[in-house]
Design a protein around this motif. Structure first.
Motif, PDB file in Angstrom:
ATOM      1  N   ALA A 178      78.794  57.574  66.088  1.00  0.00           N
ATOM      2  CA  ALA A 178      79.334  56.552  65.174  1.00  0.00           C
ATOM      3  C   ALA A 178      78.230  55.606  64.714  1.00  0.00           C
ATOM      4  CB  ALA A 178      80.451  55.775  65.858  1.00  0.00           C
ATOM      5  N   ILE A 179      77.354  55.192  65.628  1.00  0.00           N
ATOM      6  CA  ILE A 179      76.268  54.275  65.269  1.00  0.00           C
ATOM      7  C   ILE A 179      75.309  54.937  64.281  1.00  0.00           C
ATOM      8  CG2 ILE A 179      74.212  53.116  66.190  1.00  0.00           C
ATOM      9  CD1 ILE A 179      75.898  52.490  68.696  1.00  0.00           C
ATOM     10  N   GLU A 180      75.042  56.233  64.457  1.00  0.00           N
ATOM     11  CA  GLU A 180      74.173  56.944  63.513  1.00  0.00           C
ATOM     12  C   GLU A 180      74.782  56.934  62.107  1.00  0.00           C
ATOM     13  OE1 GLU A 180      73.627  60.812  65.184  1.00  0.00           O
ATOM     14  OE2 GLU A 180      72.605  60.063  66.989  1.00  0.00           O
ATOM     15  N   TYR A 181      76.087  57.156  61.997  1.00  0.00           N
ATOM     16  CA  TYR A 181      76.775  57.088  60.699  1.00  0.00           C
ATOM     17  C   TYR A 181      76.654  55.685  60.110  1.00  0.00           C
ATOM     18  CZ  TYR A 181      79.223  61.613  60.739  1.00  0.00           C
ATOM     19  OH  TYR A 181      79.541  62.945  60.693  1.00  0.00           O
ATOM     20  N   LEU A 182      76.863  54.673  60.946  1.00  0.00           N
ATOM     21  CA  LEU A 182      76.861  53.283  60.472  1.00  0.00           C
ATOM     22  C   LEU A 182      75.490  52.854  59.974  1.00  0.00           C
ATOM     23  CD1 LEU A 182      79.094  51.848  63.302  1.00  0.00           C
ATOM     24  CD2 LEU A 182      79.637  51.742  60.866  1.00  0.00           C
ATOM     25  N   LEU A 183      74.434  53.264  60.671  1.00  0.00           N
ATOM     26  CA  LEU A 183      73.092  52.887  60.235  1.00  0.00           C
ATOM     27  C   LEU A 183      72.735  53.580  58.917  1.00  0.00           C
ATOM     28  CD1 LEU A 183      71.210  52.860  63.668  1.00  0.00           C
ATOM     29  CD2 LEU A 183      72.053  50.905  62.340  1.00  0.00           C
ATOM     30  N   ARG A 184      73.245  54.792  58.692  1.00  0.00           N
ATOM     31  CA  ARG A 184      73.071  55.448  57.391  1.00  0.00           C
ATOM     32  C   ARG A 184      73.797  54.670  56.294  1.00  0.00           C
ATOM     33  NH1 ARG A 184      75.233  61.305  58.190  1.00  0.00           N
ATOM     34  NH2 ARG A 184      75.033  61.295  55.905  1.00  0.00           N
ATOM     35  N   ALA A 185      75.003  54.221  56.611  1.00  0.00           N
ATOM     36  CA  ALA A 185      75.762  53.425  55.634  1.00  0.00           C
ATOM     37  C   ALA A 185      75.048  52.110  55.342  1.00  0.00           C
ATOM     38  CB  ALA A 185      77.171  53.161  56.160  1.00  0.00           C
ATOM     39  N   LEU A 186      74.524  51.472  56.384  1.00  0.00           N
ATOM     40  CA  LEU A 186      73.851  50.187  56.222  1.00  0.00           C
ATOM     41  C   LEU A 186      72.583  50.330  55.377  1.00  0.00           C
ATOM     42  CD1 LEU A 186      74.389  47.291  57.191  1.00  0.00           C
ATOM     43  CD2 LEU A 186      72.855  47.728  59.109  1.00  0.00           C
ATOM     44  N   ALA A 187      71.884  51.465  55.532  1.00  0.00           N
ATOM     45  CA  ALA A 187      70.673  51.703  54.741  1.00  0.00           C
ATOM     46  C   ALA A 187      71.003  51.782  53.252  1.00  0.00           C
ATOM     47  CB  ALA A 187      70.004  53.002  55.203  1.00  0.00           C
ATOM     48  N   ILE A 188      72.193  52.290  52.914  1.00  0.00           N
ATOM     49  CA  ILE A 188      72.632  52.342  51.512  1.00  0.00           C
ATOM     50  C   ILE A 188      73.006  50.940  51.024  1.00  0.00           C
ATOM     51  CG2 ILE A 188      74.393  53.255  49.942  1.00  0.00           C
ATOM     52  CD1 ILE A 188      74.605  55.700  51.774  1.00  0.00           C
ATOM     53  N   GLN A 189      73.605  50.143  51.893  1.00  0.00           N
ATOM     54  CA  GLN A 189      74.187  48.860  51.492  1.00  0.00           C
ATOM     55  C   GLN A 189      73.159  47.738  51.330  1.00  0.00           C
ATOM     56  OE1 GLN A 189      77.115  48.022  54.491  1.00  0.00           O
ATOM     57  NE2 GLN A 189      78.117  49.990  54.216  1.00  0.00           N
ATOM     58  N   GLU A 190      72.264  47.592  52.308  1.00  0.00           N
ATOM     59  CA  GLU A 190      71.370  46.435  52.332  1.00  0.00           C
ATOM     60  C   GLU A 190      70.406  46.474  51.143  1.00  0.00           C
ATOM     61  OE1 GLU A 190      71.093  44.972  56.925  1.00  0.00           O
ATOM     62  OE2 GLU A 190      69.747  46.586  56.343  1.00  0.00           O
ATOM     63  N   GLY A 191      70.345  45.368  50.407  1.00  0.00           N
ATOM     64  CA  GLY A 191      69.474  45.264  49.244  1.00  0.00           C
ATOM     65  C   GLY A 191      70.028  45.929  47.999  1.00  0.00           C
ATOM     66  N   ASN A 192      71.255  46.461  48.062  1.00  0.00           N
ATOM     67  CA  ASN A 192      71.885  47.112  46.917  1.00  0.00           C
ATOM     68  C   ASN A 192      72.883  46.143  46.292  1.00  0.00           C
ATOM     69  OD1 ASN A 192      73.376  48.741  45.118  1.00  0.00           O
ATOM     70  ND2 ASN A 192      73.087  50.555  46.395  1.00  0.00           N
ATOM     71  N   GLU A 193      72.680  45.803  45.014  1.00  0.00           N
ATOM     72  CA  GLU A 193      73.517  44.804  44.352  1.00  0.00           C
ATOM     73  C   GLU A 193      74.962  45.257  44.201  1.00  0.00           C
ATOM     74  OE1 GLU A 193      71.673  43.891  40.663  1.00  0.00           O
ATOM     75  OE2 GLU A 193      69.984  42.795  41.575  1.00  0.00           O
ATOM     76  N   LYS A 194      75.225  46.550  44.342  1.00  0.00           N
ATOM     77  CA  LYS A 194      76.607  47.036  44.223  1.00  0.00           C
ATOM     78  C   LYS A 194      77.482  46.569  45.387  1.00  0.00           C
ATOM     79  CE  LYS A 194      75.560  51.284  41.660  1.00  0.00           C
ATOM     80  NZ  LYS A 194      75.664  52.776  41.669  1.00  0.00           N
ATOM     81  N   PHE A 195      76.832  46.166  46.475  1.00  0.00           N
ATOM     82  CA  PHE A 195      77.589  45.818  47.680  1.00  0.00           C
ATOM     83  C   PHE A 195      77.647  44.302  47.832  1.00  0.00           C
ATOM     84  CE2 PHE A 195      76.058  50.080  48.367  1.00  0.00           C
ATOM     85  CZ  PHE A 195      77.181  50.727  48.886  1.00  0.00           C
ATOM     86  N   ALA A 196      78.847  43.767  47.832  1.00  0.00           N
ATOM     87  CA  ALA A 196      79.040  42.337  48.046  1.00  0.00           C
ATOM     88  C   ALA A 196      78.644  41.977  49.481  1.00  0.00           C
ATOM     89  CB  ALA A 196      80.504  41.967  47.806  1.00  0.00           C
ATOM     90  N   PRO A 197      78.274  40.711  49.743  1.00  0.00           N
ATOM     91  CA  PRO A 197      77.898  40.302  51.111  1.00  0.00           C
ATOM     92  C   PRO A 197      78.965  40.644  52.146  1.00  0.00           C
ATOM     93  CG  PRO A 197      77.343  38.578  49.543  1.00  0.00           C
ATOM     94  CD  PRO A 197      78.100  39.615  48.776  1.00  0.00           C
ATOM     95  N   LYS A 198      80.229  40.498  51.750  1.00  0.00           N
ATOM     96  CA  LYS A 198      81.314  40.783  52.693  1.00  0.00           C
ATOM     97  C   LYS A 198      81.280  42.242  53.144  1.00  0.00           C
ATOM     98  CE  LYS A 198      86.343  40.815  53.138  1.00  0.00           C
ATOM     99  NZ  LYS A 198      87.616  40.356  52.592  1.00  0.00           N
ATOM    100  N   PHE A 199      80.943  43.153  52.212  1.00  0.00           N
ATOM    101  CA  PHE A 199      80.920  44.576  52.548  1.00  0.00           C
ATOM    102  C   PHE A 199      79.891  44.841  53.643  1.00  0.00           C
ATOM    103  CE2 PHE A 199      80.839  49.051  52.100  1.00  0.00           C
ATOM    104  CZ  PHE A 199      81.921  49.432  51.328  1.00  0.00           C
ATOM    105  N   VAL A 200      78.695  44.267  53.463  1.00  0.00           N
ATOM    106  CA  VAL A 200      77.638  44.460  54.464  1.00  0.00           C
ATOM    107  C   VAL A 200      78.043  43.828  55.792  1.00  0.00           C
ATOM    108  CG1 VAL A 200      75.200  44.053  54.996  1.00  0.00           C
ATOM    109  CG2 VAL A 200      75.904  44.480  52.629  1.00  0.00           C
ATOM    110  N   ALA A 201      78.642  42.623  55.725  1.00  0.00           N
ATOM    111  CA  ALA A 201      79.079  41.935  56.948  1.00  0.00           C
ATOM    112  C   ALA A 201      80.118  42.763  57.693  1.00  0.00           C
ATOM    113  CB  ALA A 201      79.653  40.558  56.602  1.00  0.00           C
ATOM    114  N   ASN A 202      81.011  43.436  56.947  1.00  0.00           N
ATOM    115  CA  ASN A 202      82.017  44.284  57.595  1.00  0.00           C
ATOM    116  C   ASN A 202      81.359  45.441  58.347  1.00  0.00           C
ATOM    117  OD1 ASN A 202      84.005  42.679  56.537  1.00  0.00           O
ATOM    118  ND2 ASN A 202      84.494  44.048  54.845  1.00  0.00           N
TER     119      ASN A 202
END
Length: 642
Positions: free
Chosen positions: A139-163
């Motif tokens: 699960a953590i491996e999946y989450l870190l892949r998701a986080l790599a897409i999210q962080e620094g990407n303007e498509k993702f609101a701050p709340k999305f990354v925080a979730n």
């Protein structure tokens, strides 16, 4: 603890539109009255969003409506909404394999659409299901892949990354890596605070409390549960009120405060109302049943446990059904219904056995039979050899027995005389020791209770300061209230260490400093994440009169350092506290390698900084010699005697 309430966060993030959706009643009326297929489809999507995390049966009902609607495929998010609803429904029913089937469908749709948001979201959703299956590392491996897409990407609101931070925290929590779980939870909390997301703040405070509860830091857990409860009342969020009341009930049950536990469990069930389909409600019933059992109300205990067992069984949760059947057996024993109690135990064991691999059980049984067979064969062989040896041994033993009897009689007479003399004096000494031991135990219990109550009162003051700062719109007043809260919590921690320690007069200062500075660092989140902590205070113990002013000094210096010292530094920050005892005096050195304190502030007799004023005043209270210096950062040195 499980953060089940987190599951709907990432699902919702996919489909929330910018405007606020109408209330459920208005949506239902719009769906019933509109003739437009496109409006009906969007209304069904909005209804699904409203029911996620609240009512699984209604969620499934509207998902089925949307799935069969002829206009569904014309809406980009139509099929995605259906898949999300079914995934959430099956997850809530603990049918994880079915849940992940629908998540996989959404991953395929997102890849076909080139939708990075959808890919990231569904990676997160898949990780949540993996967590439900206890596959935490994957699960953590999946989450870190998701986080790599999210962080620094303007498509993702701050709340999305925080979730996503929240779900990573959940995975580490379930792996019992509580420190890493805490770090990610602070990251989420800081995002929610910065964006004034009160509903998400409630969830984050709840998760922090749960993490502290798992670490057996009950007082910190109660503090964060209390803050979450206050915000839930303010926002009239009955589901969170129910969840937090249940968690506080668990905490009080753990501390054997049964009246308080009962009050919060009953509140939890009242807040849930008629919605009895979630696991949280069932857990509240189990807790309330246990409270009734401990208070001797066995009929009510049985009633609660039976209701919980039926709900677990309806959801197919064999592990919890087995556990609750075992609790029912205890209730039935107390009620004198021994045959029913035996039946409950038998059912519990049967369910427990089905959760284990049959091959393992058969292998163990086979090994046991083989062992018993070999043992019997060896015993028979030994018996033949031993029979001949026994005859010789009997003759030798008879001679030895006669000598032993004569010696024993002589020793018995001597021992009787010695015993009579000693018993008289021992009775007197024992009676005196028992009296002294009882008095000492009563005194220690009283002192622990006093320190516990002082700590509780200080925690209440800290909570009040937090609530006041949260309400204040004046930034200067807000800052002062938050600083005051930190000072009060540093004193509360001292009293906590006193009643947790066997020695009620002396605080292990190394342990205290690590916990105090660690909590302060975590509270600054990303501002302090790259700062290394070095604490040296081995074999240093203080009483409360010395610990309080010294703890406040270190609280002020560490808070100022994390707030100001590293703002212009990129990595490599070090905050160090060294406390030593040499030549009859204590030497304290607190240093950082940050930007330093301006000279005009450091040498002013009336400093504009309240923190520096307090540091000087408290140093004088300890009758110590102190000085500040700026050399590759700020260094504070204090020498004092106790």
């Amino acid at each position: 603890m499980k953060y089940l309430s987190l599951i709907f966060l990432c699902f919702i993030a996919l489909f929330r539109v910018a405007a606020q959706t109408p209330k459920i009643s208005e949506l239902k009326e719009l769906y019933a009255t509109t003739a437009s297929d496109s409006v009906q489809v969007q209304t069904l999507i909005n209804l699904i969003n409203e029911y996620i995390g609240h009512n699984p049966d209604s969620l499934a009902y509207f998902a089925q409506k949307l799935d069969t609607h002829p206009g569904k495929d014309k809406n980009r998010n139509g099929q995605k909404s259906v898949n999300v609803a079914y995934a959430m429904y099956y997850y809530d029913k603990a049918e994880f394999d079915s849940s992940i089937v629908y998540i996989d469908k959404n991953i395929e749709i997102s890849i076909a659409q080139g939708d990075s948001v959808g890919i990231s979201s569904n990676l997160t959703n898949a990780s949540i299901v993996l967590i439900g299956q206890s596959k935490y590392q994957t699960a953590i491996e999946y989450l870190l892949r998701a986080l790599a897409i999210q962080e620094g990407n303007e498509k993702f609101a701050p709340k999305f990354v925080a979730n996503t931070y929240n779900v990573i925290s959940m995975a580490y929590h379930n792996m019992k890596n509580f420190e890493t779980a805490q770090e990610y939870q602070w990251k989420a909390l800081n995002v929610y605070k910065a964006n004034a997301m009160e509903t998400d703040l409630i969830r984050s405070y709840t998760n922090l409390g749960s993490n502290f509860l798992a670490m057996n830091k009950n007082d910190s857990a109660m503090y964060y549960f209390g803050v979450g409860l206050s915000l839930s009342r303010k926002n009239k969020d009955e589901r969170k009120l129910a969840e937090l009341s249940r968690m506080i009930g668990d905490l009080y049950l753990k501390e054997q405060k049964y009246d308080s536990a009962q009050f919060h469990y009953e509140n939890s069930l009242q807040y849930f109302g008629d919605n009895k389909s979630t696991k949280e409600v069932t857990e509240a019933m189990v807790g309330l049943g246990t409270v009734y059992f401990e208070k001797g109300n066995y009929p009510r205990a049985y009633e609660m446990h039976k209701q919980a067992k039926d709900l677990f069984a309806d959801r197919g949760d064999e592990l919890e059904t087995s556990r609750t059947l075992w609790l029912m057996s205890k209730d039935l024993q107390k009620l004198g219904r021994y045959e029913d109690a035996y039946q409950a135990i038998a059912e519990s064991k049967t369910l427990s056995d089905t959760l284990q691999a049959k091959n393992s059980a058969d292998a163990i049984a086979e090994m046991q039979v083989k062992y018993e067979t070999e043992k019997k064969e060896k015993d028979l062989a030994l018996q033949g050899v031993q029979l001949s040896a026994q005859e010789l041994e009997l003759n030798r033993q008879e001679l030895l027995r006669n000598v032993a009897i004569a010696g024993a009689l002589l020793l018995g007479v001597v021992a009787l005389l010695i015993f009579q003399i000693k018993s008289r004096s021992n009775k007197t000494i024992t009676a005196q020791n028992e009296l002294l031991g009882k008095s000492l135990s009563e005194r220690e219990a009283l002192l622990k209770e006093i320190h516990h109550r002082v700590k509780n009162n200080l925690q209440i003051i800290a909570s009040l300061l937090y609530l006041q700062s949260d309400e204040s719109e004046n930034l200067d007043a807000k800052r002062l209230l938050e600083e005051g809260q930190g000072r009060v919590r540093s004193m509360a921690l001292i009293h906590q260490k006193l009643y947790e320690n066997d020695d009620l007069k002396h605080i292990p200062f190394d342990e205290y400093l690590n916990e105090l500075i660690g909590e302060i660092k975590l509270s600054f989140g990303d501002m302090a994440k790259d700062v290394a902590l070095e604490v040296e205070a081995k074999n240093i113990f203080f009483d409360v009169d010395t610990a309080v002013p010294l703890g406040l000094i270190i609280n002020e210096l560490s808070t100022n350092a994390f707030k100001y010292a590293y703002t212009q530094r990129m990595g490599g920050g070090v905050f160090k506290v060294v406390l030593q005892h040499e030549e009859g005096a204590y030497h304290l050195t607190v240093s950082d390698n940050g930007s330093g304190i301006p000279d005009e502030l450091m040498h002013a007799t009336q400093s504009a900084s309240l923190g520096l004023k307090l540091t000087r005043m408290l140093s004088d209270q300890l009758e110590g010699d102190y000085r500040f210096s700026n050399s590759n950062g700020t260094t504070f040195e204090l020498k004092f005697a106790v």
